[in-house]
Design a protein around this motif. Structure first.
Motif, PDB file in Angstrom:
ATOM      1  N   LEU A  85      34.205  46.232  41.031  1.00  0.00           N
ATOM      2  CA  LEU A  85      33.993  47.015  39.807  1.00  0.00           C
ATOM      3  C   LEU A  85      33.861  46.092  38.598  1.00  0.00           C
ATOM      4  O   LEU A  85      34.657  45.163  38.428  1.00  0.00           O
ATOM      5  N   ASP A  86      32.843  46.361  37.773  1.00  0.00           N
ATOM      6  CA  ASP A  86      32.604  45.574  36.565  1.00  0.00           C
ATOM      7  C   ASP A  86      33.452  46.134  35.424  1.00  0.00           C
ATOM      8  O   ASP A  86      33.220  47.262  34.972  1.00  0.00           O
ATOM      9  N   PRO A  87      34.448  45.381  34.924  1.00  0.00           N
ATOM     10  CA  PRO A  87      35.287  45.932  33.857  1.00  0.00           C
ATOM     11  C   PRO A  87      34.565  46.092  32.526  1.00  0.00           C
ATOM     12  O   PRO A  87      35.131  46.661  31.587  1.00  0.00           O
ATOM     13  N   TRP A  88      33.313  45.598  32.427  1.00  0.00           N
ATOM     14  CA  TRP A  88      32.510  45.788  31.222  1.00  0.00           C
ATOM     15  C   TRP A  88      31.396  46.827  31.439  1.00  0.00           C
ATOM     16  O   TRP A  88      30.467  46.914  30.636  1.00  0.00           O
ATOM     17  N   ARG A 135      29.255  40.717  24.784  1.00  0.00           N
ATOM     18  CA  ARG A 135      30.629  40.532  25.231  1.00  0.00           C
ATOM     19  C   ARG A 135      31.035  39.065  25.124  1.00  0.00           C
ATOM     20  O   ARG A 135      30.168  38.168  25.179  1.00  0.00           O
ATOM     21  N   PRO A 136      32.310  38.788  24.960  1.00  0.00           N
ATOM     22  CA  PRO A 136      32.749  37.386  24.993  1.00  0.00           C
ATOM     23  C   PRO A 136      32.381  36.743  26.326  1.00  0.00           C
ATOM     24  O   PRO A 136      32.319  37.410  27.360  1.00  0.00           O
ATOM     25  N   THR A 137      32.144  35.463  26.321  1.00  0.00           N
ATOM     26  CA  THR A 137      31.788  34.777  27.556  1.00  0.00           C
ATOM     27  C   THR A 137      32.980  34.745  28.501  1.00  0.00           C
ATOM     28  O   THR A 137      34.146  34.836  28.085  1.00  0.00           O
ATOM     29  N   ALA A 138      32.681  34.580  29.788  1.00  0.00           N
ATOM     30  CA  ALA A 138      33.754  34.453  30.776  1.00  0.00           C
ATOM     31  C   ALA A 138      34.641  33.258  30.445  1.00  0.00           C
ATOM     32  O   ALA A 138      35.869  33.314  30.595  1.00  0.00           O
ATOM     33  N   GLU A 194      38.472  40.449  31.915  1.00  0.00           N
ATOM     34  CA  GLU A 194      37.660  39.617  32.798  1.00  0.00           C
ATOM     35  C   GLU A 194      37.906  39.989  34.252  1.00  0.00           C
ATOM     36  O   GLU A 194      38.985  40.482  34.618  1.00  0.00           O
ATOM     37  N   ARG A 195      36.894  39.771  35.077  1.00  0.00           N
ATOM     38  CA  ARG A 195      37.032  39.953  36.530  1.00  0.00           C
ATOM     39  C   ARG A 195      37.262  38.586  37.166  1.00  0.00           C
ATOM     40  O   ARG A 195      36.489  37.647  36.952  1.00  0.00           O
ATOM     41  N   LEU A 196      38.339  38.460  37.942  1.00  0.00           N
ATOM     42  CA  LEU A 196      38.709  37.211  38.582  1.00  0.00           C
ATOM     43  C   LEU A 196      39.036  37.471  40.055  1.00  0.00           C
ATOM     44  O   LEU A 196      39.114  38.626  40.488  1.00  0.00           O
ATOM     45  N   THR A 197      39.262  36.415  40.789  1.00  0.00           N
ATOM     46  CA  THR A 197      39.815  36.538  42.134  1.00  0.00           C
ATOM     47  C   THR A 197      41.324  36.310  42.061  1.00  0.00           C
ATOM     48  O   THR A 197      41.841  35.794  41.061  1.00  0.00           O
ATOM     49  N   LEU A 198      42.029  36.654  43.124  1.00  0.00           N
ATOM     50  CA  LEU A 198      43.466  36.423  43.131  1.00  0.00           C
ATOM     51  C   LEU A 198      43.787  34.944  42.991  1.00  0.00           C
ATOM     52  O   LEU A 198      44.820  34.574  42.418  1.00  0.00           O
ATOM     53  N   ALA A 199      42.891  34.088  43.474  1.00  0.00           N
ATOM     54  CA  ALA A 199      43.121  32.647  43.362  1.00  0.00           C
ATOM     55  C   ALA A 199      42.989  32.154  41.928  1.00  0.00           C
ATOM     56  O   ALA A 199      43.434  31.054  41.614  1.00  0.00           O
ATOM     57  N   GLU A 200      42.373  32.958  41.051  1.00  0.00           N
ATOM     58  CA  GLU A 200      42.122  32.531  39.673  1.00  0.00           C
ATOM     59  C   GLU A 200      43.068  33.172  38.665  1.00  0.00           C
ATOM     60  O   GLU A 200      42.860  33.051  37.460  1.00  0.00           O
ATOM     61  N   LEU A 201      44.099  33.820  39.128  1.00  0.00           N
ATOM     62  CA  LEU A 201      44.985  34.532  38.205  1.00  0.00           C
ATOM     63  C   LEU A 201      45.609  33.590  37.187  1.00  0.00           C
ATOM     64  O   LEU A 201      45.916  32.444  37.504  1.00  0.00           O
ATOM     65  N   PRO A 202      45.826  34.076  35.958  1.00  0.00           N
ATOM     66  CA  PRO A 202      46.527  33.257  34.963  1.00  0.00           C
ATOM     67  C   PRO A 202      47.931  32.915  35.452  1.00  0.00           C
ATOM     68  O   PRO A 202      48.537  33.662  36.228  1.00  0.00           O
ATOM     69  N   ALA A 203      48.458  31.807  34.969  1.00  0.00           N
ATOM     70  CA  ALA A 203      49.814  31.411  35.326  1.00  0.00           C
ATOM     71  C   ALA A 203      50.819  32.387  34.726  1.00  0.00           C
ATOM     72  O   ALA A 203      50.538  33.068  33.741  1.00  0.00           O
ATOM     73  N   GLY A 204      51.986  32.444  35.320  1.00  0.00           N
ATOM     74  CA  GLY A 204      53.048  33.301  34.817  1.00  0.00           C
ATOM     75  C   GLY A 204      53.724  34.028  35.957  1.00  0.00           C
ATOM     76  O   GLY A 204      53.128  34.217  37.019  1.00  0.00           O
ATOM     77  N   PRO A 205      54.966  34.454  35.765  1.00  0.00           N
ATOM     78  CA  PRO A 205      55.676  35.175  36.820  1.00  0.00           C
ATOM     79  C   PRO A 205      54.956  36.472  37.179  1.00  0.00           C
ATOM     80  O   PRO A 205      54.596  37.256  36.297  1.00  0.00           O
ATOM     81  N   LEU A 206      54.751  36.670  38.456  1.00  0.00           N
ATOM     82  CA  LEU A 206      53.960  37.801  38.946  1.00  0.00           C
ATOM     83  C   LEU A 206      54.891  38.944  39.344  1.00  0.00           C
ATOM     84  O   LEU A 206      55.649  38.843  40.311  1.00  0.00           O
ATOM     85  N   HIS A 207      54.829  40.030  38.567  1.00  0.00           N
ATOM     86  CA  HIS A 207      55.622  41.232  38.844  1.00  0.00           C
ATOM     87  C   HIS A 207      54.667  42.293  39.393  1.00  0.00           C
ATOM     88  O   HIS A 207      53.766  42.751  38.681  1.00  0.00           O
ATOM     89  N   VAL A 208      54.878  42.659  40.639  1.00  0.00           N
ATOM     90  CA  VAL A 208      53.984  43.587  41.315  1.00  0.00           C
ATOM     91  C   VAL A 208      54.649  44.953  41.400  1.00  0.00           C
ATOM     92  O   VAL A 208      55.772  45.084  41.911  1.00  0.00           O
ATOM     93  N   LEU A 209      53.972  45.968  40.882  1.00  0.00           N
ATOM     94  CA  LEU A 209      54.478  47.334  40.958  1.00  0.00           C
ATOM     95  C   LEU A 209      54.243  47.887  42.362  1.00  0.00           C
ATOM     96  O   LEU A 209      53.099  47.986  42.821  1.00  0.00           O
ATOM     97  N   ASP A 210      55.347  48.209  43.041  1.00  0.00           N
ATOM     98  CA  ASP A 210      55.279  48.626  44.443  1.00  0.00           C
ATOM     99  C   ASP A 210      56.449  49.571  44.725  1.00  0.00           C
ATOM    100  O   ASP A 210      57.572  49.323  44.255  1.00  0.00           O
ATOM    101  N   PRO A 211      56.230  50.658  45.476  1.00  0.00           N
ATOM    102  CA  PRO A 211      57.314  51.612  45.734  1.00  0.00           C
ATOM    103  C   PRO A 211      58.534  50.995  46.414  1.00  0.00           C
ATOM    104  O   PRO A 211      59.639  51.542  46.318  1.00  0.00           O
TER     105      PRO A 211
END
Length: 254
Positions: free
Chosen positions: A145-148, A93-96, A166-183
């Motif tokens: 859960l391991d995505p690989w 697999r590609p490295t982290a 990749e598996r990350l924490t919420l603190a490590e999310l990529p930059a960008g506007p965050l659109h959350v799907l929610d009822p």
């Protein structure tokens, strides 16, 4: 000879980052999208090459160079539930670091899909397959859960190698506007997703966490008939990515 091949496989399977490709289609996609395939074992080399010539002639030369035939009984010592196509392969697999760099690269060609604490391996594999097909920049998971995991790779048909996973924490999310799907969010039809969006989907049972909801730049809801509890996770991701793609000019890159 058989024992040497089996020993080489077992040694390779213990290498850091080694992943099992179970069946022709995961192997095909790994080769097509530049995956580091190390070993290919098959119960019928001629049948494998014929299948490649019919369904994926672009990878046939690589398979011809890599594929080694072993008796089916020997293969089943490595993969007891051998795929009907009779082939298994080891890839790395590609490295982290490589995945994180791809996810952080801006401008991105498409959104990043965030699965917060998913529980079902098959769902994650289906989401990765969707992300690759729509041209998303990657799939990020949080939680344990391991995505690989091999079952996720089966579900994605090996399309992990076509997008960053990749598996990350919420603190490590990529930059960008965050659109959350929610009822409770705004109707998805009233908004547009930019290419550098992070599209977040909650766990199958409980939805998104309060922490993720609080971080959202926008809460977005997919209209749903009253009385229906929820959509399947992969279905929700498909609708979100199709909505993003629908806002792009026809004929543009996927």
């Amino acid at each position: 000879m058989n024992e040497e091949l089996l020993r080489a496989w077992r040694t390779g399977a213990e290498e850091p980052g080694a992943v099992l490709l179970d069946g022709f289609h995961p192997l095909k996609h790994a080769l097509r999208f530049g995956g580091a395939v190390r070993q290919v074992l098959t119960a019928d080399r001629a049948a494998l090459l014929a299948l490649a010539a019919e369904l994926a002639p672009d990878v046939a030369p690589a398979l011809d160079a890599l594929a080694v035939e072993l008796p089916e009984a020997a293969l089943r010592t490595l993969a007891p539930r051998l795929h009907p196509t009779g082939v298994i392969a080891l890839a790395v697999r590609p490295t982290a670091a490589a995945n994180r760099a791809a996810l952080a690269d801006r401008p991105r060609p498409g959104p990043v899909v965030l699965l917060e604490n998913p529980r079902n391996l098959g769902n994650v594999g289906a989401v990765i397959r969707l992300a690759a097909g729509f041209g998303a920049a990657g799939v990020v998971t949080t939680g344990e859960l391991d995505p690989w995991h091999p079952a996720v790779l089966r579900g994605s048909a090996g399309l992990h190698f076509a997008t960053a996973v990749e598996r990350l924490t919420l603190a490590e999310l990529p930059a960008g506007p965050l659109h959350v799907l929610d009822p409770e969010g705004t109707d998805i039809r009233a908004t547009a997703f930019p290419d550098d969006a992070v599209l977040a989907f909650g766990t199958e049972r409980h939805g998104v966490s309060a922490e993720l909801r609080a971080r959202a730049d926008e809460l977005v809801a997919v209209p749903m008939r009253p009385g229906v509890s929820s959509f399947n996770l992969a279905t929700s991701v498909a609708m979100g990515l199709f909505h993003w793609m629908s806002g792009r000019p026809p004929g543009g890159p996927a």
